[in-house]
Design a protein around this motif. Structure first.
Motif, PDB file in Angstrom:
ATOM      1  N   ASP A 118      16.573   4.955  -6.529  1.00 15.12           N
ATOM      2  CA  ASP A 118      17.545   4.274  -5.678  1.00 15.12           C
ATOM      3  C   ASP A 118      16.741   3.468  -4.656  1.00 15.12           C
ATOM      4  OD1 ASP A 118      19.560   3.490  -3.969  1.00 15.12           O
ATOM      5  OD2 ASP A 118      20.122   5.517  -3.369  1.00 15.12           O
ATOM      6  N   LEU A 119      16.554   2.176  -4.921  1.00 16.43           N
ATOM      7  CA  LEU A 119      15.670   1.364  -4.085  1.00 16.43           C
ATOM      8  C   LEU A 119      16.075   1.322  -2.616  1.00 16.43           C
ATOM      9  CD1 LEU A 119      14.612  -1.526  -6.467  1.00 16.43           C
ATOM     10  CD2 LEU A 119      13.176   0.256  -5.492  1.00 16.43           C
ATOM     11  N   PRO A 120      17.369   1.217  -2.265  1.00 16.26           N
ATOM     12  CA  PRO A 120      17.697   1.266  -0.829  1.00 16.26           C
ATOM     13  C   PRO A 120      17.246   2.568  -0.173  1.00 16.26           C
ATOM     14  CG  PRO A 120      19.531   0.343  -2.046  1.00 16.26           C
ATOM     15  CD  PRO A 120      18.546   0.857  -3.066  1.00 16.26           C
ATOM     16  N   ALA A 121      17.431   3.699  -0.855  1.00 16.57           N
ATOM     17  CA  ALA A 121      16.976   4.984  -0.306  1.00 16.57           C
ATOM     18  C   ALA A 121      15.453   5.018  -0.235  1.00 16.57           C
ATOM     19  CB  ALA A 121      17.508   6.134  -1.146  1.00 16.57           C
ATOM     20  N   THR A 122      14.814   4.435  -1.221  1.00 15.58           N
ATOM     21  CA  THR A 122      13.351   4.389  -1.242  1.00 15.58           C
ATOM     22  C   THR A 122      12.826   3.623  -0.043  1.00 15.58           C
ATOM     23  OG1 THR A 122      13.283   4.520  -3.643  1.00 15.58           O
ATOM     24  CG2 THR A 122      11.356   3.570  -2.559  1.00 15.58           C
ATOM     25  N   PHE A 123      13.355   2.422   0.172  1.00 17.58           N
ATOM     26  CA  PHE A 123      12.874   1.608   1.279  1.00 17.58           C
ATOM     27  C   PHE A 123      13.266   2.203   2.624  1.00 17.58           C
ATOM     28  CE2 PHE A 123      12.687  -1.780  -2.051  1.00 17.58           C
ATOM     29  CZ  PHE A 123      11.310  -1.891  -2.045  1.00 17.58           C
ATOM     30  N   ALA A 124      14.422   2.858   2.708  1.00 25.40           N
ATOM     31  CA  ALA A 124      14.815   3.529   3.949  1.00 25.40           C
ATOM     32  C   ALA A 124      13.836   4.658   4.262  1.00 25.40           C
ATOM     33  CB  ALA A 124      16.242   4.059   3.841  1.00 25.40           C
ATOM     34  N   ALA A 125      13.440   5.400   3.242  1.00 31.69           N
ATOM     35  CA  ALA A 125      12.478   6.488   3.450  1.00 31.69           C
ATOM     36  C   ALA A 125      11.134   5.936   3.908  1.00 31.69           C
ATOM     37  CB  ALA A 125      12.315   7.302   2.169  1.00 31.69           C
ATOM     38  N   LEU A 126      10.728   4.818   3.367  1.00 34.42           N
ATOM     39  CA  LEU A 126       9.432   4.232   3.708  1.00 34.42           C
ATOM     40  C   LEU A 126       9.443   3.480   5.031  1.00 34.42           C
ATOM     41  CD1 LEU A 126       8.296   2.951   0.215  1.00 34.42           C
ATOM     42  CD2 LEU A 126       7.505   4.978   1.455  1.00 34.42           C
ATOM     43  N   ALA A 127      10.624   3.259   5.592  1.00 34.20           N
ATOM     44  CA  ALA A 127      10.724   2.525   6.848  1.00 34.20           C
ATOM     45  C   ALA A 127      10.172   3.330   8.025  1.00 34.20           C
ATOM     46  CB  ALA A 127      12.178   2.134   7.119  1.00 34.20           C
ATOM     47  N   ASP A 128      10.046   4.636   7.861  1.00 29.86           N
ATOM     48  CA  ASP A 128       9.507   5.485   8.912  1.00 29.86           C
ATOM     49  C   ASP A 128       7.985   5.560   8.761  1.00 29.86           C
ATOM     50  OD1 ASP A 128      10.201   7.808  10.986  1.00 29.86           O
ATOM     51  OD2 ASP A 128       8.588   8.483   9.658  1.00 29.86           O
ATOM     52  N   SER A 129       7.265   5.308   9.834  1.00 26.21           N
ATOM     53  CA  SER A 129       5.802   5.249   9.745  1.00 26.21           C
ATOM     54  C   SER A 129       5.180   6.597   9.383  1.00 26.21           C
ATOM     55  CB  SER A 129       5.209   4.719  11.055  1.00 26.21           C
ATOM     56  OG  SER A 129       5.535   5.583  12.128  1.00 26.21           O
ATOM     57  N   THR A 130       5.779   7.693   9.823  1.00 24.70           N
ATOM     58  CA  THR A 130       5.245   9.010   9.465  1.00 24.70           C
ATOM     59  C   THR A 130       5.376   9.250   7.969  1.00 24.70           C
ATOM     60  OG1 THR A 130       5.757   9.909  11.649  1.00 24.70           O
ATOM     61  CG2 THR A 130       5.455  11.498   9.856  1.00 24.70           C
ATOM     62  N   ARG A 131       6.542   8.926   7.410  1.00 23.69           N
ATOM     63  CA  ARG A 131       6.737   9.123   5.968  1.00 23.69           C
ATOM     64  C   ARG A 131       5.838   8.202   5.163  1.00 23.69           C
ATOM     65  NH1 ARG A 131      12.128  10.071   7.851  1.00 23.69           N
ATOM     66  NH2 ARG A 131      12.763   7.927   7.493  1.00 23.69           N
ATOM     67  N   LEU A 132       5.682   6.983   5.606  1.00 27.85           N
ATOM     68  CA  LEU A 132       4.785   6.064   4.913  1.00 27.85           C
ATOM     69  C   LEU A 132       3.356   6.599   4.941  1.00 27.85           C
ATOM     70  CD1 LEU A 132       4.392   3.380   3.435  1.00 27.85           C
ATOM     71  CD2 LEU A 132       4.149   2.280   5.664  1.00 27.85           C
ATOM     72  N   SER A 133       2.936   7.132   6.067  1.00 29.61           N
ATOM     73  CA  SER A 133       1.591   7.709   6.170  1.00 29.61           C
ATOM     74  C   SER A 133       1.422   8.911   5.252  1.00 29.61           C
ATOM     75  CB  SER A 133       1.294   8.131   7.615  1.00 29.61           C
ATOM     76  OG  SER A 133       1.238   7.016   8.449  1.00 29.61           O
ATOM     77  N   LEU A 134       2.441   9.757   5.180  1.00 31.91           N
ATOM     78  CA  LEU A 134       2.382  10.920   4.289  1.00 31.91           C
ATOM     79  C   LEU A 134       2.241  10.476   2.841  1.00 31.91           C
ATOM     80  CD1 LEU A 134       5.125  13.187   5.907  1.00 31.91           C
ATOM     81  CD2 LEU A 134       2.656  13.643   5.842  1.00 31.91           C
TER      82      LEU A 134
END
Length: 111
Positions: free
Chosen positions: A3-19
């Protein structure tokens, strides 16, 4: 399929992107290793990992009392495919803009 919108929403947070970047770089890691040096509490890391799992970006493996996390290659491939398709669109648009800007302004007035 992710689900690309959920994917990009999850990656929008810098902590999650770092993880996620750490998992891509280092491979499968236990939860404790992900919280080391993160600067936030273990429960906060757990919440971020849950969001990444729900978005399909990471997988979890349980071994006894330990939880191990790894990046989901399929989700990453889908993101890559989406960006590749959009990159082609923008490159074509920018090529057309370059062509238009390269035209002699006097020629443009004659049209």
């Amino acid at each position: 399929m992710t689900d690309l919108p959920a994917t990009f929403a999850a990656l929008a947070d810098s902590t999650r992107l770092s993880l996620l970047e750490k998992l891509i770089r280092d491979g499968e890691l236990p939860a404790g290793a992900l919280s080391e040096g993160a600067g936030i509490s273990a429960p906060a890391i757990s919440r971020h990992l849950k969001i990444l799992r729900q978005a399909g970006l990471i997988t979890q493996r349980v071994a006894g009392t330990h939880r191990y996390y790894s990046a989901n290659p399929q989700a990453l491939a889908e993101i890559h495919g989406w960006t590749r398709n959009h990159r082609a669109f923008w490159e074509g648009s920018l090529d057309r803009l370059d062509t238009l800007l390269a035209l002699d302004p006097e020629e443009e007035e004659d049209r």
